[in-house]
Scaffold this motif. Sequence first.
Motif, PDB file in Angstrom:
ATOM      1  N   ALA A 163       0.989  -1.376  -0.078  1.00 44.03           N
ATOM      2  CA  ALA A 163      -0.022   0.067   0.117  1.00 44.03           C
ATOM      3  C   ALA A 163       0.953   1.327   0.051  1.00 44.03           C
ATOM      4  N   GLY A 164       1.968   1.361   0.811  1.00 40.69           N
ATOM      5  CA  GLY A 164       2.909   2.499   0.600  1.00 40.69           C
ATOM      6  C   GLY A 164       2.475   3.354   1.738  1.00 40.69           C
ATOM      7  N   TYR A 165       1.651   2.952   2.589  1.00 40.10           N
ATOM      8  CA  TYR A 165       1.285   4.172   3.707  1.00 40.10           C
ATOM      9  C   TYR A 165       1.828   3.466   5.043  1.00 40.10           C
ATOM     10  N   ASP A 166       1.588   4.185   6.084  1.00 39.65           N
ATOM     11  CA  ASP A 166       2.132   3.534   7.398  1.00 39.65           C
ATOM     12  C   ASP A 166       1.332   2.331   8.047  1.00 39.65           C
ATOM     13  N   GLU A 167      -0.318   2.478   7.668  1.00 39.95           N
ATOM     14  CA  GLU A 167      -0.858   1.428   8.408  1.00 39.95           C
ATOM     15  C   GLU A 167      -1.941   1.118   7.424  1.00 39.95           C
ATOM     16  N   ALA A 168      -2.313  -0.326   7.525  1.00 39.14           N
ATOM     17  CA  ALA A 168      -3.377  -0.799   6.287  1.00 39.14           C
ATOM     18  C   ALA A 168      -4.130  -1.841   7.201  1.00 39.14           C
ATOM     19  N   ALA A 169      -5.271  -2.166   6.626  1.00 35.94           N
ATOM     20  CA  ALA A 169      -6.107  -3.342   7.372  1.00 35.94           C
ATOM     21  C   ALA A 169      -7.352  -3.847   6.255  1.00 35.94           C
ATOM     22  N   LEU A 170      -7.507  -5.050   6.239  1.00 34.54           N
ATOM     23  CA  LEU A 170      -8.224  -5.664   5.316  1.00 34.54           C
ATOM     24  C   LEU A 170      -9.453  -6.355   6.030  1.00 34.54           C
ATOM     25  N   TYR A 171     -10.619  -5.949   5.516  1.00 29.68           N
ATOM     26  CA  TYR A 171     -12.108  -6.367   6.135  1.00 29.68           C
ATOM     27  C   TYR A 171     -12.639  -7.484   5.257  1.00 29.68           C
ATOM     28  N   VAL A 172     -12.853  -8.635   5.705  1.00 28.24           N
ATOM     29  CA  VAL A 172     -13.451  -9.743   4.863  1.00 28.24           C
ATOM     30  C   VAL A 172     -15.127  -9.518   4.818  1.00 28.24           C
ATOM     31  N   VAL A 173     -15.585  -8.572   3.790  1.00 26.35           N
ATOM     32  CA  VAL A 173     -17.362  -8.382   3.489  1.00 26.35           C
ATOM     33  C   VAL A 173     -17.944  -9.992   3.451  1.00 26.35           C
ATOM     34  N   GLU A 174     -17.371 -10.620   2.621  1.00 21.53           N
ATOM     35  CA  GLU A 174     -17.992 -12.025   2.083  1.00 21.53           C
ATOM     36  C   GLU A 174     -16.515 -12.747   1.737  1.00 21.53           C
ATOM     37  N   GLY A 175     -16.899 -13.902   1.953  1.00 18.76           N
ATOM     38  CA  GLY A 175     -15.887 -15.045   1.524  1.00 18.76           C
ATOM     39  C   GLY A 175     -14.875 -15.344   2.839  1.00 18.76           C
ATOM     40  N   GLU A 176     -13.690 -15.908   2.397  1.00 20.60           N
ATOM     41  CA  GLU A 176     -12.661 -16.085   3.377  1.00 20.60           C
ATOM     42  C   GLU A 176     -11.226 -15.936   2.537  1.00 20.60           C
ATOM     43  N   ILE A 177     -10.171 -15.511   3.358  1.00 16.03           N
ATOM     44  CA  ILE A 177      -8.815 -15.227   2.688  1.00 16.03           C
ATOM     45  C   ILE A 177      -7.801 -15.748   3.478  1.00 16.03           C
ATOM     46  N   GLN A 178      -6.733 -15.776   2.952  1.00 19.55           N
ATOM     47  CA  GLN A 178      -5.449 -16.208   3.800  1.00 19.55           C
ATOM     48  C   GLN A 178      -4.764 -14.894   3.593  1.00 19.55           C
ATOM     49  N   ILE A 179      -3.873 -14.496   4.761  1.00 20.51           N
ATOM     50  CA  ILE A 179      -2.751 -13.443   4.643  1.00 20.51           C
ATOM     51  C   ILE A 179      -1.521 -14.078   5.046  1.00 20.51           C
ATOM     52  N   ASP A 180      -0.700 -14.342   3.990  1.00 21.21           N
ATOM     53  CA  ASP A 180       0.399 -14.953   4.123  1.00 21.21           C
ATOM     54  C   ASP A 180       0.071 -16.473   4.788  1.00 21.21           C
ATOM     55  N   THR A 212       3.867  -6.006   3.574  1.00 21.99           N
ATOM     56  CA  THR A 212       3.503  -6.038   2.199  1.00 21.99           C
ATOM     57  C   THR A 212       3.130  -7.794   1.916  1.00 21.99           C
ATOM     58  N   PRO A 213       2.143  -7.978   2.260  1.00 22.00           N
ATOM     59  CA  PRO A 213       1.509  -9.463   2.413  1.00 22.00           C
ATOM     60  C   PRO A 213       0.818  -9.906   1.009  1.00 22.00           C
ATOM     61  N   THR A 214       0.845 -11.152   0.899  1.00 21.48           N
ATOM     62  CA  THR A 214       0.202 -12.008  -0.261  1.00 21.48           C
ATOM     63  C   THR A 214      -1.037 -12.280   0.292  1.00 21.48           C
ATOM     64  N   ILE A 215      -2.283 -12.011  -0.412  1.00 21.42           N
ATOM     65  CA  ILE A 215      -3.616 -12.190  -0.289  1.00 21.42           C
ATOM     66  C   ILE A 215      -3.930 -13.381  -0.833  1.00 21.42           C
ATOM     67  N   THR A 216      -4.634 -14.441  -0.501  1.00 22.41           N
ATOM     68  CA  THR A 216      -5.118 -15.628  -1.268  1.00 22.41           C
ATOM     69  C   THR A 216      -6.600 -15.791  -0.905  1.00 22.41           C
ATOM     70  N   ALA A 217      -7.261 -15.894  -2.096  1.00 15.31           N
ATOM     71  CA  ALA A 217      -8.714 -16.129  -1.670  1.00 15.31           C
ATOM     72  C   ALA A 217      -9.019 -17.688  -1.596  1.00 15.31           C
ATOM     73  N   VAL A 218      -9.567 -18.158  -0.343  1.00 12.95           N
ATOM     74  CA  VAL A 218      -9.839 -19.427  -0.348  1.00 12.95           C
ATOM     75  C   VAL A 218     -10.952 -19.754  -0.868  1.00 12.95           C
ATOM     76  N   LYS A 219     -11.757 -18.747  -1.050  1.00 14.38           N
ATOM     77  CA  LYS A 219     -13.151 -18.720  -1.815  1.00 14.38           C
ATOM     78  C   LYS A 219     -13.306 -17.481  -2.245  1.00 14.38           C
ATOM     79  N   SER A 220     -14.216 -17.504  -3.254  1.00  8.07           N
ATOM     80  CA  SER A 220     -14.781 -16.104  -3.882  1.00  8.07           C
ATOM     81  C   SER A 220     -14.747 -15.015  -2.710  1.00  8.07           C
ATOM     82  N   SER A 221     -14.355 -13.907  -2.838  1.00  7.97           N
ATOM     83  CA  SER A 221     -14.218 -12.885  -1.659  1.00  7.97           C
ATOM     84  C   SER A 221     -14.362 -11.496  -1.945  1.00  7.97           C
ATOM     85  N   VAL A 222     -15.225 -10.710  -1.181  1.00  9.00           N
ATOM     86  CA  VAL A 222     -15.130  -9.205  -1.322  1.00  9.00           C
ATOM     87  C   VAL A 222     -14.473  -8.587  -0.281  1.00  9.00           C
ATOM     88  N   LEU A 223     -13.471  -7.859  -0.419  1.00  7.34           N
ATOM     89  CA  LEU A 223     -12.715  -7.138   0.702  1.00  7.34           C
ATOM     90  C   LEU A 223     -13.010  -5.651   0.739  1.00  7.34           C
TER      91      LEU A 223
END
Length: 291
Positions: A193-210, A227-238
Amino acid sequence: MEPHSVDLVITGATKDIGGFEVRRLLPVAKRRAVGPFVFLDHMGPAVLAAGKGLDVRPHPHIGLATVTYLYDGSILHRDSVGSVQEISPGDVNWMTAGRGIVHSERSGEAARAVDQRVHGLQMWVALPLQQQETDPVFAHTPKSELPEISGPGWKGRLIAGSLFGKTSPVTTLNPLFFADIRLDAGADLDLAAGYDEAALYVVEGEIQIDGKPIEEGNLAVLRNYATPTITAVKSSVLAIFGGDTLPEPRFMYWNFVSTSRERIDRAKQDWQHGVFDPVPGETEFTPLPEG
């Protein structure tokens, strides 16, 4: 071994407000803000029966910008600077309260005539110290004007700030970003992202972060500059958001945000004594909470 990208996972508290479910993710005791974002509510999803509707009565704000983003349904916004605007999915309402604004949020007549599914996010951005007392202003940006972002197996819309080489036309007073991302099952997304702080909210689905599982309805707050890698376990909305750290702490009471407790006390008195400008055409009033 480097520390994991995820600093904290927030499940949030869910409450029912008259048949409408809201999940509060920010603020919580362990995390008061992510960048300048000091408040996050996940509204719904809920179906409002025909003849019913959303009715958030006129209420005040100071020292912040409110952000409304919908996935389903519509909300009619009215405020004390004379704005009347219905928001639809993919659009963004960005209301800068500054020294003070009053607004209401309701279902419009057409929406009340049928069953309506309502689903979206409401966020607050604390304004920079020097802009806390700026004049109030409201801005509506339709989804057609928001930049599209995409990669292998994912696509999205940049709502505010700069990310993935794109910049949103939405005017903000803070260094921040906010994006609506949709991933296909199995897709990977590398976030820097290039900013100090960041967050991810899983609106729908399921993910893995690293590799760490993050389920639907959970907010993953990242370590600074991760600088994580986000993987969608299922179709997801973030919803991915964040920004630079606020240099000063913020105090919050009800709908008021400020670097000064005295300023919040004055806002409380102003609301009780009718000093805030009213919303044209609205007569209802939201009392100051007790305590």
